[in-house]
Design an enzyme around this catalytic site. Sequence first.
Site, short mmCIF file in Angstrom:
data_model
loop_
_atom_site.label_atom_id
_atom_site.label_comp_id
_atom_site.label_asym_id
_atom_site.label_seq_id
_atom_site.Cartn_x
_atom_site.Cartn_y
_atom_site.Cartn_z
N LYS A 191 0.85 -1.20 0.00
CA LYS A 191 0.00 0.00 0.00
C LYS A 191 0.88 1.25 0.00
O LYS A 191 0.67 2.17 -0.80
CB LYS A 191 -0.89 0.03 1.24
CG LYS A 191 -1.56 1.38 1.50
CD LYS A 191 -2.39 1.44 2.76
CE LYS A 191 -1.61 1.78 3.97
NZ LYS A 191 -1.27 3.19 4.14
N ASN A 192 1.89 1.27 0.86
CA ASN A 192 2.68 2.51 1.03
C ASN A 192 3.65 2.76 -0.11
O ASN A 192 4.33 3.78 -0.15
CB ASN A 192 3.39 2.49 2.38
CG ASN A 192 2.38 2.64 3.51
OD1 ASN A 192 1.23 2.95 3.26
ND2 ASN A 192 2.81 2.38 4.73
N CYS A 221 -4.46 13.29 11.24
CA CYS A 221 -5.40 12.16 11.29
C CYS A 221 -5.35 11.64 12.72
O CYS A 221 -4.71 12.21 13.59
CB CYS A 221 -4.99 11.08 10.29
SG CYS A 221 -3.45 10.33 10.73
N ARG A 263 0.60 14.99 11.92
CA ARG A 263 1.13 14.67 10.59
C ARG A 263 1.22 15.92 9.70
O ARG A 263 0.60 16.00 8.65
CB ARG A 263 0.28 13.58 9.94
CG ARG A 263 0.30 12.30 10.77
CD ARG A 263 -0.43 11.18 10.13
NE ARG A 263 0.37 10.54 9.09
CZ ARG A 263 -0.06 9.47 8.39
NH1 ARG A 263 -1.27 8.99 8.62
NH2 ARG A 263 0.69 8.91 7.46
N ASP A 301 4.32 1.00 12.09
CA ASP A 301 3.06 0.40 11.62
C ASP A 301 2.83 -1.00 12.17
O ASP A 301 1.72 -1.53 12.08
CB ASP A 301 3.04 0.32 10.08
CG ASP A 301 3.08 1.68 9.45
OD1 ASP A 301 3.31 1.75 8.23
OD2 ASP A 301 2.90 2.68 10.17
N ARG A 328 -8.73 -0.39 3.89
CA ARG A 328 -7.85 0.54 3.17
C ARG A 328 -6.48 -0.09 2.91
O ARG A 328 -5.83 0.23 1.92
CB ARG A 328 -7.62 1.80 4.01
CG ARG A 328 -8.69 2.84 3.96
CD ARG A 328 -8.18 4.08 4.65
NE ARG A 328 -6.83 4.40 4.18
CZ ARG A 328 -5.86 4.87 4.96
NH1 ARG A 328 -6.07 5.08 6.23
NH2 ARG A 328 -4.68 5.14 4.46
C1 EPZ Z 1 4.42 6.88 5.87
O1 EPZ Z 1 3.71 8.00 6.37
C2 EPZ Z 1 3.42 5.74 5.88
N1 EPZ Z 1 2.29 6.08 5.04
C3 EPZ Z 1 2.95 5.49 7.31
O2 EPZ Z 1 2.10 4.35 7.26
C4 EPZ Z 1 4.16 5.17 8.17
O3 EPZ Z 1 3.74 5.00 9.50
C5 EPZ Z 1 5.17 6.31 8.08
O4 EPZ Z 1 5.53 6.54 6.70
C6 EPZ Z 1 6.44 6.01 8.85
O5 EPZ Z 1 7.00 4.83 8.39
C7 EPZ Z 1 2.44 6.03 3.69
O6 EPZ Z 1 3.50 5.71 3.19
C8 EPZ Z 1 1.23 6.36 2.87
P1 EPZ Z 1 6.60 10.33 7.74
P2 EPZ Z 1 4.35 9.48 6.26
O7 EPZ Z 1 6.57 11.52 6.86
O8 EPZ Z 1 5.08 9.61 4.99
C9 EPZ Z 1 6.40 13.75 11.02
C10 EPZ Z 1 0.18 3.08 7.65
O9 EPZ Z 1 -0.31 2.63 8.69
N2 EPZ Z 1 6.47 14.67 9.88
O10 EPZ Z 1 7.82 9.47 7.78
O11 EPZ Z 1 3.30 10.47 6.58
C11 EPZ Z 1 5.03 13.09 11.11
O12 EPZ Z 1 4.14 13.92 11.81
C12 EPZ Z 1 0.71 4.50 7.61
O13 EPZ Z 1 0.31 2.45 6.58
C13 EPZ Z 1 6.63 16.02 10.12
O14 EPZ Z 1 6.72 16.45 11.26
O15 EPZ Z 1 5.38 9.39 7.47
C14 EPZ Z 1 5.31 11.80 11.84
O16 EPZ Z 1 5.31 12.07 13.23
C15 EPZ Z 1 0.51 5.25 8.93
N3 EPZ Z 1 6.68 16.88 9.07
C16 EPZ Z 1 6.71 11.43 11.39
O17 EPZ Z 1 7.28 12.65 10.84
C17 EPZ Z 1 6.57 16.42 7.76
O18 EPZ Z 1 6.64 17.25 6.83
C18 EPZ Z 1 6.74 10.34 10.35
O19 EPZ Z 1 6.19 10.85 9.21
C19 EPZ Z 1 6.40 15.04 7.55
C20 EPZ Z 1 6.36 14.19 8.61
#
Ligand code: EPZ
Length: 417
Positions: A22-23, A116, A121, A304, A396
């Site tokens: 998915k990701n 969310c 996020r 995750d 999803r």
């Molecule tokens: C991806 O989310 C995945 N989703 C998430 O999976 C996964 O948990 C996450 O990576 C970490 O591995 C998809 O790929 C669609 P991040 P993403 O940017 O890209 C903070 C699932 O269950 N952050 O690495 O949103 C953020 O708030 C989902 O499949 C900022 O502060 O993750 C979070 O605390 C859930 N500013 C942390 O970084 C930003 O601009 C990780 O976010 C971006 C992120």
Amino acid sequence: MKMLEIKGGKPLSGTIRISGAKNSVVALIPAAVLSSEEVTICNVPNITDTEALCEILEFLNVDVKRATESLVINSSNMQNKEIPSMYTKKLRASYYFMGALLGKYKKVTMALPGGCSIGARPINLHLKGFEALGAKVTNNDNIYTVEAKELKGTNIYLDFASVGATINIMLAAVLAKGTTIIDNAAKEPEIVNVATLLNNMGAKIRGAGTSSIEIVGVEKLGKCFHEVIPDRIEAGTYVILGAAIGNNLKISNIIPEHIEALTSKLEEMGVFLDIGADYIIVSSGNNYNPINVKTQTYPGFATDLQQPLTPLLTMCNGKSKIEETIYENRFMHIPYLNQMGADIRVKNQNSTIIGPTKLIGTDVVATDLRAGAALVIAGLMAKGTTKITNVEHILRGYENIVEKLIDVGASLELKEI
Ligand code: EPZ
């Protein structure tokens, strides 16, 4: 609304074949529009996130042909229009259209969802990357406009190794003038999968999967054929299920190294895993040691998987601990597990699971995707019947989860309520 009714306690045997990630696919689909020709993506999982992204493609007049497990995407007649929230609110990953449309047209306007349930996020790192490339960002009530006269390659340091920001900046940089270096880049396998698609289209990206990624801008991108990698989170979820209630349960079509942090923790617990080249066979044990887990960016323990792991830890003899370092609110499954008989305490970003405890079926609610997965595992482990509402969250991210579980002997039914 959909509800899953599970009659638990049955050992699960047979084979579960893992679907495309998915990701990864949620980034590959927007990335495909960067090509001016036809892009074929196979091993596409049939999940609602895929459907939601194809709706956005069709809204942008992109031609999408669907086959059983593949998509043929042709953006030669694409129109760059403002993407309204009715489309983007269905999944956060719609934000990859920001990088893709900025990269292709030097302008994008789209509504973006706020945080969310698992956390705020924010997308500040994504926007920092776009601005570093020369774009101007305006935000009116969560309608973002990002535009640039020209995108110029530059060096970008990510304060946090964000998966989304790493991919989104890559999408914006592939057609920029000059070279972009992303430092402190995320190293998740999905990033490698996206970089490989782009390189197959003619991009020049090196270092994906390491903390420093180089993107040399090119003039245009062409046609290609690409495959989604197996979903390491789906794979990890079912390996955990096997350790809880499996009887030689085989999880096939996986890349074992992608879940090494999980399998090493399970072996530390005393789970016996038969790990093959592209499968794992696992059975439930009855004398598990407690473990401590701290979620990290890849290759550390995946955030995750901490939620699906939690019900398994109720089988351990003693106190296990989980420290969640990525999201601020990823323990919403725990009150429901405690209603089922678990003994779990949460303090700040830490949960403590005291075992062993027996789980008894009851009515619970899926609050988010991986919390829902945790409740499915708990329901399959529990004595009696568990009814999970809000299962749309689960559908999803887990392709054909009901069919896959019934095929290995589970007793469950998806109902409309
Ligand atoms: C991806 O989310 C995945 N989703 C998430 O999976 C996964 O948990 C996450 O990576 C970490 O591995 C998809 O790929 C669609 P991040 P993403 O940017 O890209 C903070 C699932 O269950 N952050 O690495 O949103 C953020 O708030 C989902 O499949 C900022 O502060 O993750 C979070 O605390 C859930 N500013 C942390 O970084 C930003 O601009 C990780 O976010 C971006 C992120």
